[in-house]
Design an enzyme around this catalytic site. Structure first.
Site, PDB file in Angstrom:
ATOM      1  N   ARG A 141       0.815  -1.231   0.000  1.00 15.70           N
ATOM      2  CA  ARG A 141       0.000   0.000   0.000  1.00 15.70           C
ATOM      3  C   ARG A 141       0.844   1.275   0.000  1.00 15.70           C
ATOM      4  NH1 ARG A 141      -3.775  -1.609   4.903  1.00 15.70           N
ATOM      5  NH2 ARG A 141      -2.371  -3.403   5.036  1.00 15.70           N
TER       6      ARG A 141
ATOM      7  N   LYS B  93       8.898  -0.989   3.087  1.00 17.18           N
ATOM      8  CA  LYS B  93       8.070  -0.103   3.931  1.00 17.18           C
ATOM      9  C   LYS B  93       8.786   0.366   5.193  1.00 17.18           C
ATOM     10  CE  LYS B  93       4.321  -1.750   6.138  1.00 17.18           C
ATOM     11  NZ  LYS B  93       2.904  -2.112   6.295  1.00 17.18           N
TER      12      LYS B  93
ATOM     13  N   THR C 106       2.179 -12.951   8.993  1.00 16.63           N
ATOM     14  CA  THR C 106       2.838 -12.542  10.243  1.00 16.63           C
ATOM     15  C   THR C 106       3.162 -13.750  11.136  1.00 16.63           C
ATOM     16  OG1 THR C 106       0.609 -12.040  11.065  1.00 16.63           O
ATOM     17  CG2 THR C 106       1.931 -10.185  10.332  1.00 16.63           C
TER      18      THR C 106
ATOM     19  N   GLU D 210      -9.474 -10.815  11.298  1.00 18.51           N
ATOM     20  CA  GLU D 210      -8.910  -9.833  10.381  1.00 18.51           C
ATOM     21  C   GLU D 210     -10.037  -9.085   9.682  1.00 18.51           C
ATOM     22  OE1 GLU D 210      -5.399  -8.883   9.633  1.00 18.51           O
ATOM     23  OE2 GLU D 210      -5.910  -9.501  11.651  1.00 18.51           O
TER      24      GLU D 210
HETATM   25  C1  UD1 Z   1      -1.736  -6.510  10.981  1.00 19.98           C
HETATM   26  C2  UD1 Z   1      -2.631  -7.486  11.772  1.00 19.98           C
HETATM   27  C3  UD1 Z   1      -3.930  -6.767  12.114  1.00 19.98           C
HETATM   28  C4  UD1 Z   1      -3.621  -5.517  12.914  1.00 19.98           C
HETATM   29  C5  UD1 Z   1      -2.627  -4.622  12.176  1.00 19.98           C
HETATM   30  C6  UD1 Z   1      -2.130  -3.529  13.099  1.00 19.98           C
HETATM   31  C7  UD1 Z   1      -2.117  -9.776  11.022  1.00 19.98           C
HETATM   32  C8  UD1 Z   1      -2.534 -10.924  10.163  1.00 19.98           C
HETATM   33  N1  UD1 Z   1      -2.877  -8.678  10.962  1.00 19.98           N
HETATM   34  O1  UD1 Z   1      -2.399  -6.205   9.755  1.00 19.98           O
HETATM   35  O2  UD1 Z   1      -4.758  -7.607  12.897  1.00 19.98           O
HETATM   36  O3  UD1 Z   1      -4.799  -4.808  13.216  1.00 19.98           O
HETATM   37  O4  UD1 Z   1      -1.474  -5.364  11.750  1.00 19.98           O
HETATM   38  O5  UD1 Z   1      -1.321  -2.607  12.430  1.00 19.98           O
HETATM   39  O6  UD1 Z   1      -1.134  -9.917  11.753  1.00 19.98           O
HETATM   40  N2  UD1 Z   1       5.215  -8.991   7.863  1.00 19.98           N
HETATM   41  C9  UD1 Z   1       6.265  -9.879   7.722  1.00 19.98           C
HETATM   42  N3  UD1 Z   1       6.092 -10.998   6.951  1.00 19.98           N
HETATM   43  C10 UD1 Z   1       4.925 -11.303   6.353  1.00 19.98           C
HETATM   44  C11 UD1 Z   1       3.838 -10.396   6.525  1.00 19.98           C
HETATM   45  C12 UD1 Z   1       4.000  -9.247   7.272  1.00 19.98           C
HETATM   46  O7  UD1 Z   1       7.344  -9.638   8.256  1.00 19.98           O
HETATM   47  O8  UD1 Z   1       4.870 -12.351   5.721  1.00 19.98           O
HETATM   48  C13 UD1 Z   1       5.408  -7.773   8.666  1.00 19.98           C
HETATM   49  C14 UD1 Z   1       5.250  -6.486   7.867  1.00 19.98           C
HETATM   50  O9  UD1 Z   1       6.507  -6.064   7.368  1.00 19.98           O
HETATM   51  C15 UD1 Z   1       4.681  -5.510   8.898  1.00 19.98           C
HETATM   52  C16 UD1 Z   1       3.953  -6.393   9.880  1.00 19.98           C
HETATM   53  O10 UD1 Z   1       4.423  -7.718   9.666  1.00 19.98           O
HETATM   54  O11 UD1 Z   1       5.702  -4.825   9.587  1.00 19.98           O
HETATM   55  C17 UD1 Z   1       2.442  -6.344   9.707  1.00 19.98           C
HETATM   56  O12 UD1 Z   1       2.105  -6.688   8.384  1.00 19.98           O
HETATM   57  P1  UD1 Z   1       1.001  -5.875   7.569  1.00 19.98           P
HETATM   58  O13 UD1 Z   1       0.909  -6.492   6.225  1.00 19.98           O
HETATM   59  O14 UD1 Z   1       1.230  -4.434   7.667  1.00 19.98           O
HETATM   60  O15 UD1 Z   1      -0.318  -6.296   8.382  1.00 19.98           O
HETATM   61  P2  UD1 Z   1      -1.651  -5.431   8.530  1.00 19.98           P
HETATM   62  O16 UD1 Z   1      -2.503  -5.680   7.344  1.00 19.98           O
HETATM   63  O17 UD1 Z   1      -1.351  -4.058   8.878  1.00 19.98           O
HETATM   64 MG    MG Z   2       0.396  -2.981   8.912  1.00 15.18          MG
END
Ligand code: UD1
Ligand code: MG
Length: 448
Positions: free
Chosen positions: A15, A22, A81, A152
């Site tokens: 995004r 990011k 995550t 989610e």
């Molecule tokens: C996530 C949460 C959501 C919460 C929100 C708060 C999950 C599934 N969802 O959503 O419940 O309300 O954060 O801000 O956890 N990342 C990795 N590897 C991956 C995916 C993500 O390291 O495979 C890291 C990203 O770099 C980021 C963080 O995890 O720093 C969160 O990922 P992001 O995709 O931003 O999740 P949100 O959709 O914001």
């Molecule tokens: Mg996030």
């Protein structure tokens, strides 16, 4: 209790619509990731592990440059995550303390909130918050004081979306429990990812205690878009301005002063409106920064006055009682006590002695198109206005240069150097010239 922080930072951040990972987008002059590490370090954890993936080389270099003790593990494919957290299993295999999962894109968690997680007696503790607009955050489904599950946004029903209590992403559990639960995650959801957010539900099915600790919404601001990045920066600025004023710094128009993560300003420093503190600036107690000045990578000692309209760049060191006036740029230069550069000058790659006075329009010609060269100016030297100092060059103590000189050879202590064409004055010549020009103009006007 021993604590390991796991900072998830492997995601693409789609995004953001950016080539830069990011977590490396800057807030207040420092990558978001540095803010997240700094926030985590306030509780002095035993381990800090960053999970890197997209742009891993850049992310690793950035994390280590900020804190060399940080460990980095890789997540080659971004499968969610939960999967990212699982990547730290090997590093933490002998660790039985508390693991706290933080997100690199949620960098403002306070020390008190982290302490509350450390003190929680539940098996799994989730950090929740109630934002004004719950937007696309995951929602916390409670059953009395137990957290039943997290849903989610993309998977939520309308009724679930109406819940105001949101998931910050931060979650704490003893490491053995955390990794045990992660084993059981699956990808049965809207995004086909291993969600860390499924952990509370799995914990409940095993009869474990799952609690929620809440914090102020400002602490859990998640950054997923440029608009959220701007909002995060604004939040940081407001908080920093307030902290600065509380610690005794005068900001007469706080809303116009911009700080970096590592700006340090001493008590009773005086900051006028519209000043930008870029990265790595330290200002001692009792210094004054006048309006519209831009500073980065510099140190300003007590009693010095900078600006208005000054630009101090990387490597600038001002000793006490130095004056840097309007339209002066200084880079990689040391100015000793009481030195003055008051007007319209460029001082680059230079050392300037005590109480030296640099006249208006002086330029250190430091660059020959290939290399940079040093200029040394002795104490009590007087550099005449509009002197060009062609570096490498040395001007001795108490030496003087004549205005408009182009100085290409060293000037010994106490000497006067003049390097400009000698003046000739022709009596009455100006009047004659004017008459001649006027008669030419008169003839031309007649002819038209
Ligand atoms: C996530 C949460 C959501 C919460 C929100 C708060 C999950 C599934 N969802 O959503 O419940 O309300 O954060 O801000 O956890 N990342 C990795 N590897 C991956 C995916 C993500 O390291 O495979 C890291 C990203 O770099 C980021 C963080 O995890 O720093 C969160 O990922 P992001 O995709 O931003 O999740 P949100 O959709 O914001
Ligand atoms: Mg996030």
């Amino acid at each position: 209790m021993s604590v390991a922080l796991i900072i998830l930072a492997a995601g693409q951040g789609s995004r953001m619509n950016s080539a830069l990972p990011k977590v490396l987008h800057p807030i207040a002059g420092a990558p978001m990731l540095h803010h997240a590490i700094a926030a985590g370090n306030t509780i002095k954890p035993d381990h800090v592990i960053v999970v890197a993936g997209v742009g891993a080389d850049q992310v690793t270099a950035s994390a280590k440059s900020f804190d060399a003790t940080v460990q980095v593990v890789l997540q080659h494919e971004q499968l969610g995550t939960g999967h990212a957290t699982a990547m730290t299993r090997e590093t933490l295999k002998d660790f039985d303390g508390l693991a706290i999962v933080l997100f690199g894109d949620t960098p403002f968690i306070s020390s008190n909130t982290l302490q509350a997680l450390v003190q929680s007696s539940a098996d799994v503790t989730v950090l929740g918050f109630e934002p004004v607009d719950p937007a696309r955050y995951g929602r916390l489904i409670m059953n009395d004081d137990q957290l039943e599950r997290i849903v989610e946004f993309k998977d939520a029903t309308d009724a679930e979306r109406a819940i105001g209590l949101c998931n910050s992403g931060v979650l704490a559990a003893p490491a053995p429990i955390l990794f045990d639960l992660i084993e059981a995650l699956n990808t049965d959801n809207a995004q086909g990812e291993y969600y860390l957010t499924d952990l509370p539900y799995l914990a409940r099915t095993k009869g474990l205690n799952v609690a929620v600790v809440t914090c102020d919404a400002a602490e859990t601001l998640g950054i997923n878009s440029r608009a959220e990045l701007a909002a995060a920066d604004a939040h940081f600025q407001t908080a920093t301005r307030n902290n600065m004023m509380e610690s005794g710094v005068t900001l007469i128009a706080p809303d116009t002063v911009y700080f970096s993560l590592d700006t340090v300003i001493g008590r009773d420093a005086f900051i006028e409106p519209n000043v930008v503190f870029g990265p790595h600036v330290t200002v001692d107690s009792g210094a004054t920064i006048r309006a519209f000045s831009h500073l980065e990578g510099c140190h300003i000692s007590k009693g010095s006055i900078v600006g208005p309209f000054a630009r101090l760049r990387k490597g600038t060191q001002l000793s006490e009682d130095v004056r840097i006036g309007n339209f002066v740029e200084v880079k990689n230069a040391t100015l000793s006590t009481g030195a003055k550069v008051n007007h319209l000058s460029y001082i680059g790659d230079a050392s300037i002695g005590e109480k030296a006075n640099i006249g208006a329009g002086t330029i250190t010609c430091n660059y020959d198109g290939v290399m940079k060269h040093h200029t040394k100016i002795g104490s009590h030297a007087f550099i005449g206005s509009s002197t060009m100092l062609v570096a490498p060059i040395s001007i001795g103590d108490e030496a003087m240069t004549g205005s408009g000189s182009v100085i290409t050879s060293d000037v010994e202590a106490g000497a006067l150097a003049l390097a400009r064409a000698r003046q000739t004055t022709k009596s009455g010549m100006a009047r004659k010239l004017f008459q001649k020009l006027r008669s030419i103009k008169a003839k031309q006007t007649k002819g038209e």
